[in-house]
Motif scaffolding. Structure first.
Motif, PDB file in Angstrom:
ATOM      1  N   ASP A  35       1.307  -1.710   2.176  1.00 20.85           N
ATOM      2  CA  ASP A  35       1.147  -2.547   0.986  1.00 20.85           C
ATOM      3  C   ASP A  35       2.144  -2.157  -0.094  1.00 20.85           C
ATOM      4  OD1 ASP A  35      -0.885  -3.981   2.140  1.00 20.85           O
ATOM      5  OD2 ASP A  35      -2.513  -2.866   1.157  1.00 20.85           O
ATOM      6  N   LYS A  36       2.362  -0.868  -0.295  1.00 19.92           N
ATOM      7  CA  LYS A  36       3.360  -0.408  -1.281  1.00 19.92           C
ATOM      8  C   LYS A  36       4.752  -0.903  -0.898  1.00 19.92           C
ATOM      9  CE  LYS A  36       1.111   3.906  -2.627  1.00 19.92           C
ATOM     10  NZ  LYS A  36       1.219   5.370  -2.569  1.00 19.92           N
ATOM     11  N   SER A  83      -2.125   1.398   3.119  1.00 17.81           N
ATOM     12  CA  SER A  83      -1.739   1.572   1.723  1.00 17.81           C
ATOM     13  C   SER A  83      -0.224   1.678   1.601  1.00 17.81           C
ATOM     14  CB  SER A  83      -2.417   2.805   1.159  1.00 17.81           C
ATOM     15  OG  SER A  83      -1.967   3.074  -0.132  1.00 17.81           O
ATOM     16  N   ASP A 136       5.467  -3.523   0.954  1.00 15.21           N
ATOM     17  CA  ASP A 136       5.544  -4.983   0.780  1.00 15.21           C
ATOM     18  C   ASP A 136       5.731  -5.351  -0.691  1.00 15.21           C
ATOM     19  OD1 ASP A 136       5.294  -5.549   3.445  1.00 15.21           O
ATOM     20  OD2 ASP A 136       3.130  -5.983   3.373  1.00 15.21           O
ATOM     21  N   LYS A 137       5.106  -4.622  -1.595  1.00 20.37           N
ATOM     22  CA  LYS A 137       5.215  -4.923  -3.024  1.00 20.37           C
ATOM     23  C   LYS A 137       6.616  -4.617  -3.536  1.00 20.37           C
ATOM     24  CE  LYS A 137       0.376  -4.323  -4.141  1.00 20.37           C
ATOM     25  NZ  LYS A 137      -0.625  -3.541  -4.837  1.00 20.37           N
TER      26      LYS A 137
END
Length: 127
Positions: free
Chosen positions: A121-122, A118, A124-125
């Motif tokens: 992913d944060k 998670s 990468d965003k």
């Protein structure tokens, strides 16, 4: 005054009674045999009567020793069965604890893995 023996060197009451009970019984039987033999040898009887009495007493002592042997064998079997049962119970408890901690650890690793994914992913965003 402090004893020179540690607590591990001491028998529990149960161990003390079980380890010395057989020895005591054997001591009684041997003492009785010696006493009976002495009484026969010093009694005023003919040689034939004395020999017959010795054979009779020897037979009685043989029977007594066989009975004691049988009781000792039975007590040993009982002790072995009890030990096996206790070991089985301890093994089951240990297996249950290992399984509990394995599951708990797996759940925590999965949770940490999910948290890490998670966060990645944060990251990468954002970038």
């Amino acid at each position: 005054m402090k004893s020179r023996y540690s607590d591990e060197d001491r028998y529990s009451d149960e161990e003390y009674e079980s380890s010395n009970g057989g020895d005591f019984a054997i001591g009684i039987l041997v003492g009785a045999a010696i006493g009976a033999l002495a009484a026969v040898l010093f009694a005023p009887m003919s040689g034939k009567e004395t020999r017959e009495k010795i054979v009779d007493l020897a037979g009685q002592q043989k029977d007594n020793l066989k009975d004691q042997w049988d009781r000792t064998k039975e007590a040993t079997k009982d002790a072995v069965n009890t030990a096996k049962e206790k070991i089985g119970n301890l093994t089951d408890k240990a297996e249950n604890k290992v399984e509990y901690f394995r599951e708990k650890t797996k759940d925590e690793v999965d949770e940490l893995s999910d948290d890490a994914i998670s966060e990645i992913d944060k990251f990468d965003k954002r970038y």
